[in-house]
Design an enzyme around this catalytic site. Structure first.
Site, mmCIF file in Angstrom:
data_model
loop_
_atom_site.group_PDB
_atom_site.id
_atom_site.type_symbol
_atom_site.label_atom_id
_atom_site.label_comp_id
_atom_site.label_asym_id
_atom_site.label_seq_id
_atom_site.Cartn_x
_atom_site.Cartn_y
_atom_site.Cartn_z
ATOM 1 N N GLU A 48 -24.696 19.227 74.008
ATOM 2 C CA GLU A 48 -25.237 20.576 73.957
ATOM 3 C C GLU A 48 -25.282 21.114 72.532
ATOM 4 O O GLU A 48 -26.249 21.759 72.133
ATOM 5 C CB GLU A 48 -24.394 21.501 74.835
ATOM 6 C CG GLU A 48 -25.163 22.735 75.258
ATOM 7 C CD GLU A 48 -24.268 23.908 75.584
ATOM 8 O OE1 GLU A 48 -23.052 23.816 75.353
ATOM 9 O OE2 GLU A 48 -24.803 24.912 76.065
ATOM 10 N N ASP A 49 -24.238 20.822 71.773
ATOM 11 C CA ASP A 49 -24.160 21.403 70.435
ATOM 12 C C ASP A 49 -24.985 20.641 69.400
ATOM 13 O O ASP A 49 -25.312 21.183 68.356
ATOM 14 C CB ASP A 49 -22.690 21.457 69.962
ATOM 15 C CG ASP A 49 -21.880 22.430 70.804
ATOM 16 O OD1 ASP A 49 -22.505 23.112 71.648
ATOM 17 O OD2 ASP A 49 -20.655 22.498 70.625
ATOM 18 N N HIS A 87 -11.058 21.959 69.800
ATOM 19 C CA HIS A 87 -11.316 22.309 71.204
ATOM 20 C C HIS A 87 -11.409 21.066 72.096
ATOM 21 O O HIS A 87 -10.660 20.961 73.077
ATOM 22 C CB HIS A 87 -12.570 23.187 71.295
ATOM 23 C CG HIS A 87 -13.084 23.362 72.694
ATOM 24 N ND1 HIS A 87 -12.358 23.989 73.683
ATOM 25 C CD2 HIS A 87 -14.250 22.962 73.274
ATOM 26 C CE1 HIS A 87 -13.056 23.983 74.805
ATOM 27 N NE2 HIS A 87 -14.211 23.350 74.583
ATOM 28 N N ASP A 111 -11.786 22.590 80.411
ATOM 29 C CA ASP A 111 -12.555 23.214 79.330
ATOM 30 C C ASP A 111 -12.351 24.726 79.399
ATOM 31 O O ASP A 111 -12.048 25.392 78.413
ATOM 32 C CB ASP A 111 -14.032 22.845 79.515
ATOM 33 C CG ASP A 111 -14.953 23.530 78.517
ATOM 34 O OD1 ASP A 111 -14.557 23.638 77.334
ATOM 35 O OD2 ASP A 111 -16.056 23.947 78.923
ATOM 36 N N ASP A 154 9.522 38.483 96.895
ATOM 37 C CA ASP A 154 9.298 37.037 96.832
ATOM 38 C C ASP A 154 8.909 36.605 95.426
ATOM 39 O O ASP A 154 8.119 35.707 95.228
ATOM 40 C CB ASP A 154 8.248 36.600 97.859
ATOM 41 C CG ASP A 154 6.923 37.322 97.667
ATOM 42 O OD1 ASP A 154 6.886 38.272 96.850
ATOM 43 O OD2 ASP A 154 5.950 36.928 98.306
HETATM 44 MN MN MN Z 1 -16.039 23.213 75.744
#
Ligand code: MN
Length: 738
Positions: free
Chosen positions: A81-82, A53, A146, A266
Site C-alpha cells: 500500500e505504501d 511499526h 496491526d 467481581d
Molecule cells: Mn500497519
C-alpha cells in the site's frame, strides 16, 4: 546476512528460536529486510522510522503463536500500500510464496474499507464482511495485531483521527477479536479505545482502581495458590483460572448497569472448572468454608440457566484483606457452552441458513485458539485455520454505503428485493461498481450495487423465479404474480400439468384430466382445477409437490375403470353345439346371430364367452372383458352367458380378419409414422382407422388394425415395439360400446 541490519529483530528471532515451535527463521529475516528496504526513509508521525511499526506488529503476531508466513506477512503488511511504485502482490508472491502474498493482499484490502462512519446496524455486517473477504483467517489476526499496535501508538495522531480510529476499534475490531476467542486482544483494544473515546471517564476509573487495589498487585496470584492448595486436598479434578477486570469492563458495568465503583464485586474473579455438577456444589461448599460470602451475591445458573443457556454457579466472597472477589464454578461442558455463547451473536438475518452450522464453525475456532496455547504443532494448526468461516455469505454495498448481506450465489434480483419489494418489482436493470450488469449476475464481496427501476416496468418476469436464490425474493415475486396475473398463471399452470401428464405418459381425456387436477387441488384446500393451475403459475405450489399425487390420482381413477378382471363361467350348459359365422362355436342356443363385441375385439386363439343380448343375438367378448364382468355383477344377467370357443382353423370357417384397437406412444421424429405404416403393410395388416394427438414432443396414436388371430396380433405388437422411438404399444380393451 547483515547482522547489523538484523539487530532490530534479534530479540524476536531469539524468542522464536527458543519457542520449541518450527519456524523458518531465514524467511522471517528476509521478510524483515525486504520490508525495511521498502519503507526506507519513511517516518511515522511520532518521528520514528516507519519500520518500527511492522516490527511491532510482527512481534504481536509471533506472541499469538502464529506461524512463519503470518510473521512474514506482518513485516510486509504495509509495503504494497505504501510503495505501489516499488512492489506489488506479485512481487511478494515471487519472493515469499503464495500464502504470504495472499495474507498481505488481504490485510491491504481491508484498509480500503471505510468503516468509521457506518451506522450501528451495519456494523455487524461489516464484521462479517471482513471475515468473508479474508479467505484466510490469519488475515484477520494480522489485521488485529496491526490495529493493536496502532492503538498503542494512537497518541501521536491528531484528535479527530484518534476518535475515528478508536470508534472503529470499539465497534468492529474488539468484537471481532472477542468472537474469535482472542480475549486478551479484545480487552486491550477496548481499553485503548476507551482512553480516546472517554478520556475523563477512563482516567477516573483507572485512578480509582489504582487507589483501591494498587497495594494488592499480587492478590490474584496469592488467591490462586491458596485455593489450589485447598482443592488439591480433595479428590476433585479441576482447572483454576484467575482474572482481573479491565478498566473498560468496570466502565461498562458502571455506565450500562448504573453501578457505583464500590458495587463492583467481581473486579477479581476465579473460575473453577470441574468434571461433574456434583463437584460444582462440593467446590462451592469448600469456597464458602474458606471465605465469608457476600449476601445476595450467590447465583445458581445451573438449576436456572440464563436464556442463552449459560450455566454456572456464581458467588462473591470476601478475601483475606477484605477484598471481594467472584468465584464462578462450572463443569467442562458448561464452560464449553459458555464459550459457544459467542456464536449466538452470529445469527443469520435470512432465515434459511442454519445457525447450527455457523455455531459449529465458530466453536471450532475457539477450540483451535485453546490448543494454540498448548503449543500445538504449528503447521497442522495453521492448516486447520485455513477455513472458510462466513463464506456462504456475500457482502455488497448500496450506493449510499450500506452493507447488505446476501447468501452466496445471490443475484442482483435478490439484491433488489432485499432492498424493498417495490424496488424488485420495478427493476429494469442494475449496475455493479458503476457499470451496467445483467440482472442475473452475482455480485462479489465489496461490490457497490445499484438497481435501476422504472415506473414503466411491467413487473417481474416469470423467469426470475428460477434465477433468484433467496426465498425472500422468490416469495415476493410469487406474491406479485398471484395478485396481478391470474389468467396468465392459469395458462402457465395448465401447460405445466400437460407437460407432467406427457412426461409420465398419463393418457386420458381433457375432462378426466381436469377432474384429477381438481381432486388433487382439494387436498391443498383449493376449490377448482383453475386454483391449482393458478398456484402453479405464480409458484405458490411446485410441480414436484403435486407430481406424485397427480400420478396416484390418475392410477386410482384408472383402476376403478378397469375394476377386477374375472373370467366368467357360463351357467347354461348344453351338449348341443351350434355352428355360426365367424368361426365361433356357441353352446346351447341355436340359429342365433353372432357378432364380435367392439369393446374388446376378441381374436381367434383367445378365451371367449358368449353374451345373449336383448334382440341382437349373441355377442362374443374376451373372457376377461371388463364389460362382461360388470354385466355379470348384476344378478339379472347371470343366465345370459353362454360358453363359446373358436372353431379349429381346419374348419376353414374363420373370418379372414378381425379388428383390434391399439394405442402407440412415440417420441416425435420425422418419418416415424411412415416407418410404422410401412411395418404394418409388410405384415399385411390393414389400418382400419387412425387418429393422432400431439403432447409436447410425443404423439399418441390410436389405431384400429385388422389381424388374423392373437398370434398375428402379438407378432404385430412385437414388431411395432422394436421400431426406434416407439415408447409403448398397448391393446385398448374396455371401450364404451358393447
Ligand atoms: Mn500497519
Amino acid at each position: 546476512m547483515d547482522t547489523q541490519r538484523l539487530a532490530p529483530i534479534q530479540g524476536l528471532i531469539h524468542l522464536l528460536a527458543g519457542s520449541g515451535k518450527k519456524y523458518d527463521l531465514e524467511k522471517i529475516e528476509r521478510a524483515f529486510l525486504y520490508a525495511e528496504e521498502m519503507h526506507e526513509g519513511q517516518m511515522r508521525q511520532s518521528g520514528e522510522p516507519y519500520i518500527t511499526h511492522p516490527i511491532a506488529v510482527a512481534e504481536i503476531v509471533a506472541g499469538l503463536g502464529l506461524d512463519t508466513d503470518s510473521i512474514c506477512a506482518a513485516f510486509l503488511h504495509d509495503t504494497v500500500e505504501d510503495n505501489p511504485d516499488k512492489t506489488d502482490v506479485g512481487k511478494i508472491k515471487e519472493l515469499f510464496g503464495e500464502d504470504v502474498a495472499l495474507l498481505v493482499d488481504g490485510v491491504t484490502k481491508i484498509k480500503s474499507i471505510n468503516i468509521s462512519d457506518k451506522e450501528e446496524t451495519h456494523i455487524e455486517n461489516i464484521r462479517k464482511m471482513l471475515l468473508a473477504m479474508s479467505k484466510d483467517i490469519r488475515v484477520i489476526f494480522i489485521k488485529l495485531c496491526d490495529r493493536m499496535h496502532n492503538m498503542r501508538t494512537l497518541y501521536v495522531k491528531k484528535d479527530e483521527k484518534r476518535r475515528a480510529t478508536a470508534l472503529e476499534t470499539m465497534h468492529v475490531y474488539a468484537p471481532l477479536a472477542h468472537r474469535l476467542g482472542m480475549q486478551r486482544v479484545k480487552q486491550e483494544l477496548e481499553n485503548y479505545a476507551l482512553q480516546y473515546l472517554d478520556p475523563i471517564g477512563y482516567k477516573e476509573i483507572k485512578d480509582h482502581i489504582e487507589e483501591k487495589y494498587g497495594r494488592n498487585v499480587n492478590f490474584i496470584e496469592k488467591l490462586k495458590a491458596f485455593v489450589t492448595e485447598k482443592l488439591e486436598q480433595t479428590k476433585i479434578d479441576f482447572i483454576l483460572e484467575g482474572r482481573v477486570k479491565t478498566v473498560y469492563s468496570v466502565y461498562r458495568k458502571m455506565y450500562n448497569q448504573n453501578k457505583s465503583f464500590d458495587e463492583i464485586y467481581d473486579f477479581y474473579a476465579l473460575r473453577i472448572i470441574v468434571d461433574t455438577e456434583l463437584d460444582c456444589y462440593t467446590v462451592l461448599g469448600l469456597i464458602h468454608e474458606m471465605y465469608k460470602s457476600v449476601p445476595g451475591r450467590f447465583k445458581d445458573y445451573i438449576s436456572t440457566p440464563k436464556p442463552n443457556m449459560y450455566q454456572s454457579l456464581h458467588t462473591t466472597v470476601i478475601g483475606k484483606d477484605g477484598i471481594p472477589f467472584e468465584v464462578q464454578i462450572r463443569t467442562r461442558e458448561m464452560h464449553h457452552v459458555a464459550e459457544y455463547g459467542i456464536a449466538a451473536h452470529w445469527k443469520y438475518k435470512s432465515g434459511d441458513k442454519s445457525t447450527a452450522d455457523i455455531d459449529q464453525k465458530l466453536s471450532w475456532i475457539s477450540k483451535l485458539i485453546d490448543t494454540e496455547n498448548e503449543a500445538a504443532d504449528s503447521e497442522e494448526f495453521m492448516h486447520a485455520f485455513k477455513i472458510d468461516i462466513v463464506h456462504d455469505e456475500t457482502f455488497v454495498f448500496t450506493p449510499k454505503g450500506d452493507v447488505v448481506a446476501l447468501p452466496q450465489g445471490a443475484t442482483l434480483i435478490d439484491f433488489a428485493y432485499s432492498i424493498h419489494t417495490g424496488v424488485g418489482n420495478k427493476m429494469v436493470g442494475a449496475k455493479i461498481n458503476g457499470r451496467i450488469a445483467p440482472i442475473d449476475s452475482m455480485p462479489q464481496n465489496g461490490d457497490i450495487v445499484e438497481v435501476i427501476t422504472s415506473k414503466a416496468s411491467k413487473g417481474p418476469s416469470r423467469d426470475w423465479l428460477s434465477i433468484v436464490k433467496t426465498s425472500e425474493a422468490r416469495n415476493k415475486i410469487r406474491q406479485w404474480f398471484k395478485k396481478e396475473k391470474r389468467a396468465e398463471n392459469i395458462t402457465v399452470g395448465k401447460a405445466e400439468i400437460d407437460k407432467l401428464f406427457a412426461r409420465h405418459r398419463l393418457v386420458c381425456s381433457e375432462d378426466e384430466k381436469l377432474e384429477i387436477v381438481a381432486t388433487v387441488g382439494k387436498r391443498f384446500g383449493m376449490n377448482e382445477a383453475d386454483d391449482l393451475f393458478n398456484a402453479l403459475g405464480y409458484g405458490g405450489i411446485t410441480l414436484a409437490k403435486i407430481e406424485l399425487k397427480i400420478r396416484d390420482e390418475y392410477e386410482r381413477s384408472h383402476k376403478s375403470a378397469e375394476k377386477e378382471i374375472t373370467v366368467i363361467e357360463p351357467t347354461i350348459q348344453s351338449t348341443k353345439r351350434h355352428k355360426s359365422t365367424g368361426g365361433v362355436i356357441v353352446d346351447g342356443e341355436e340359429g342365433c346371430a353372432v357378432k364380435f363385441a367392439k369393446c374388446c375385439n376378441p381374436l381367434p386363439g383367445e378365451r371367449i364367452i358368449g353374451y345373449i343380448t336383448r334382440g341382437y343375438g349373441i355377442s362374443i367378448h374376451k373372457a376377461d372383458c371388463p364389460n362382461i364382468s360388470n354385466a355379470y355383477a348384476n344378478e339379472e344377467n347371470v343366465n345370459r352367458f353362454v360358453k363359446a370357443e373358436w372353431d379349429t382353423p381346419s374348419g376353414g370357417s374363420y373370418k379372414s380378419s378381425y379388428d383390434s384397437s391399439i394405442q402407440i406412444l412415440v417420441n416425435n421424429r420425422i418419418s416415424l409414422l411412415a416407418e410404422i405404416s410401412g411395418a404394418l403393410a409388410e405384415m399385411k395388416v390393414d389400418i382400419v382407422s387412425i387418429s393422432t394427438k400431439n403432447i409436447e414432443d410425443s404423439t399418441i396414436m390410436n389405431m384400429v388394425i385388422s389381424c388374423r388371430d392373437i398370434g398375428h396380433f402379438n407378432a404385430i405388437i412385437t414388431r411395432l415395439r422394436n421400431i426406434k422411438d416407439v415408447i409403448r404399444v398397448t391393446r385398448v380393451i374396455g371401450a364404451s360400446s358393447k
